[in-house]
Design a protein around this motif. Sequence first.
Motif, PDB file in Angstrom:
ATOM      1  N   VAL A  26       0.853  -1.189   0.000  1.00  0.00           N
ATOM      2  CA  VAL A  26       0.000   0.000   0.000  1.00  0.00           C
ATOM      3  C   VAL A  26       0.891   1.241   0.000  1.00  0.00           C
ATOM      4  CG1 VAL A  26      -1.807   1.239   1.249  1.00  0.00           C
ATOM      5  CG2 VAL A  26      -1.756  -1.262   1.306  1.00  0.00           C
ATOM      6  N   ALA A  27       0.607   2.174  -0.916  1.00  0.00           N
ATOM      7  CA  ALA A  27       1.427   3.393  -0.967  1.00  0.00           C
ATOM      8  C   ALA A  27       0.554   4.618  -1.198  1.00  0.00           C
ATOM      9  CB  ALA A  27       2.452   3.286  -2.094  1.00  0.00           C
ATOM     10  N   VAL A  28       1.070   5.753  -0.719  1.00  0.00           N
ATOM     11  CA  VAL A  28       0.440   7.039  -1.029  1.00  0.00           C
ATOM     12  C   VAL A  28       1.355   7.727  -2.031  1.00  0.00           C
ATOM     13  CG1 VAL A  28      -0.112   9.301  -0.081  1.00  0.00           C
ATOM     14  CG2 VAL A  28      -0.708   7.244   1.202  1.00  0.00           C
ATOM     15  N   LEU A  37       8.108   2.492  -8.987  1.00  0.00           N
ATOM     16  CA  LEU A  37       9.477   1.984  -8.811  1.00  0.00           C
ATOM     17  C   LEU A  37       9.754   1.683  -7.341  1.00  0.00           C
ATOM     18  CD1 LEU A  37      11.722   4.113 -11.243  1.00  0.00           C
ATOM     19  CD2 LEU A  37      11.033   1.724 -11.457  1.00  0.00           C
ATOM     20  N   SER A  38       9.232   2.546  -6.478  1.00  0.00           N
ATOM     21  CA  SER A  38       9.430   2.338  -5.047  1.00  0.00           C
ATOM     22  C   SER A  38       8.736   1.038  -4.612  1.00  0.00           C
ATOM     23  CB  SER A  38       8.870   3.531  -4.274  1.00  0.00           C
ATOM     24  OG  SER A  38       9.223   3.445  -2.928  1.00  0.00           O
ATOM     25  N   ASN A 269      16.708   3.365  -0.251  1.00  0.00           N
ATOM     26  CA  ASN A 269      15.860   4.546  -0.108  1.00  0.00           C
ATOM     27  C   ASN A 269      15.017   4.405   1.161  1.00  0.00           C
ATOM     28  OD1 ASN A 269      14.728   6.954  -0.815  1.00  0.00           O
ATOM     29  ND2 ASN A 269      13.225   6.059  -2.198  1.00  0.00           N
ATOM     30  N   LYS A 270      14.717   5.531   1.798  1.00  0.00           N
ATOM     31  CA  LYS A 270      13.919   5.559   3.028  1.00  0.00           C
ATOM     32  C   LYS A 270      14.536   4.631   4.074  1.00  0.00           C
ATOM     33  CE  LYS A 270       9.695   6.209   0.348  1.00  0.00           C
ATOM     34  NZ  LYS A 270       8.372   5.677   0.047  1.00  0.00           N
ATOM     35  N   LEU A 271      15.851   4.689   4.186  1.00  0.00           N
ATOM     36  CA  LEU A 271      16.553   3.884   5.195  1.00  0.00           C
ATOM     37  C   LEU A 271      16.030   4.273   6.575  1.00  0.00           C
ATOM     38  CD1 LEU A 271      19.013   1.971   5.716  1.00  0.00           C
ATOM     39  CD2 LEU A 271      20.331   4.024   6.098  1.00  0.00           C
ATOM     40  N   PRO A 301      16.433   0.855 -13.685  1.00  0.00           N
ATOM     41  CA  PRO A 301      15.824   2.084 -14.197  1.00  0.00           C
ATOM     42  C   PRO A 301      15.861   3.241 -13.191  1.00  0.00           C
ATOM     43  CG  PRO A 301      14.159   0.379 -13.770  1.00  0.00           C
ATOM     44  CD  PRO A 301      15.508  -0.273 -13.642  1.00  0.00           C
ATOM     45  N   ASN A 302      16.048   2.902 -11.931  1.00  0.00           N
ATOM     46  CA  ASN A 302      16.037   3.931 -10.888  1.00  0.00           C
ATOM     47  C   ASN A 302      17.451   4.328 -10.463  1.00  0.00           C
ATOM     48  OD1 ASN A 302      14.287   5.530  -9.510  1.00  0.00           O
ATOM     49  ND2 ASN A 302      14.098   4.161  -7.740  1.00  0.00           N
TER      50      ASN A 302
END
Length: 431
Positions: A26-28, A37-38, A269-271, A301-302
Amino acid sequence: MSQKNDFISNKTMNNERAPLERVILVAVDTGKEDTELSLDELTQLVDTAGATVVGRMVQPRDSFNPATYIGKGKIEELQLFINTVQATGIITDDELTPAQMKNLEDILDVKVCDRTMLILDIFATRATSKEGKIQVELAMLRYEMTRLAGHGVALSRLGGGIGTRGPGETKLETDKRVIRGRITHLKSELNNIVSHRNLTREKRIKNSVPVIAIVGYTNAGKSTLLNTLTNAGILSEDKLFATLDPTTRSYSLSNGTGVLLTDTVGFINKLPHHLIDAFRSTLEEAKYADIIVHVVDASNPNRDAQMQVVYDTLNKLNVIGKPIITLFNKCDLPDSEPVHRDAYASKIIDISAVTGQGLDELGKAIIDTLRSMRTLIDVTLSYSDGALLQDIRTCGELLLEEYLESGIHIKAQVPNRLAYLDTSARKGDFD
Ligand SMILES: Nc1nc2c(ncn2[C@@H]2O[C@H](COP(=O)(O)OP(=O)(O)OP(=O)(O)O)[C@@H](O)[C@H]2O)c(=O)[nH]1
Ligand SMILES: [Mg+2]
């Protein structure tokens, strides 16, 4: 006790796998990053943790809902989705506040996990060394501590209970005291290990063996590179955080100079900020390195965003002002992008850690970088200075050695501490 805390405590106490099986991501989407990608990366994390993703749900919103992360209407949709695909839990792409987590659990009645817990979980199962285990437990306790403020969660498993509670303390105060005590204990154990490593490092600095730290985003190919160069035999696999503990191997450059190469834990990312401290001691290796080798997965790609995460994290860890050689790895793959830029790097090379392509060029780049950090001396030493000559051989590069009547005439690249031997020496000059 909530499911969430069972999840954490299982990891902390007996390293068992939590029953997290079929999950919905689930993401916002606030428009700040590429959410899909996240979520691809979150899928890899879930896979690494041994669970299965059975769906994803993204809600475009300006900001997170403070009570429930996603909006009320979306929660109803999620509830239906959970029933349809028979999910056993959800994982959010951002760290939840204690309130958001509790509310979502109450409404959805399935296990709720966030990106931070998932990463901590992976670290817990992957940590093998004593230091790694301590670091992970510390990060988990800190995570739990921030959550305690909101809930009166029982922590008897940490050694509380009869006889441990002081007079007049509430359960919450006792729990906090137990955690704080454990944190203090673990920190002192960690200090012992770190000071032992500092001694080894001081010895290396004294010997002036150049140290090269291999850093990069997780899964970029750092361990594969060290394995290819040195047969280090480190676990390398297509999973995130394959490496947690630093491994150092010696390596001989084509000009005979010996260097030490250190493989380090990957960034993400978001460590979770609780893990930054854990990284700090592991990455001391990078802080004291002479050169940073930054491995990038050029087929991802990221990759640009990943490179930025690496530099942001290095900055946070105060690893600054070092020469950086950036390697665009996996150039054997068709998705690998051939045109690269990196404003922070002093040298950029396309490599394949698997096929060995570009590794000769890497060796040359290291030699050039080390030379630029050294001083060229042209002196005649007396025959009684044989020990000094040996020192130069080990930690520098002997370019000429002539045995004359007046003494031993040498030309050599030496670490700056030996520059005094030649009063007319010029730093970084290597004609
Ligand atoms: N095709 C190809 N695959 C590579 C290359 N280098 C690494 N890989 C693969 O990429 C995956 C990750 O490699 P690792 O060396 O474990 O990556 P790492 O950077 O050490 O990852 P962490 O330890 O998890 O941070 C493995 O499946 C490797 O086989 C390469 O040059 N080409
Ligand atoms: Mg690795």
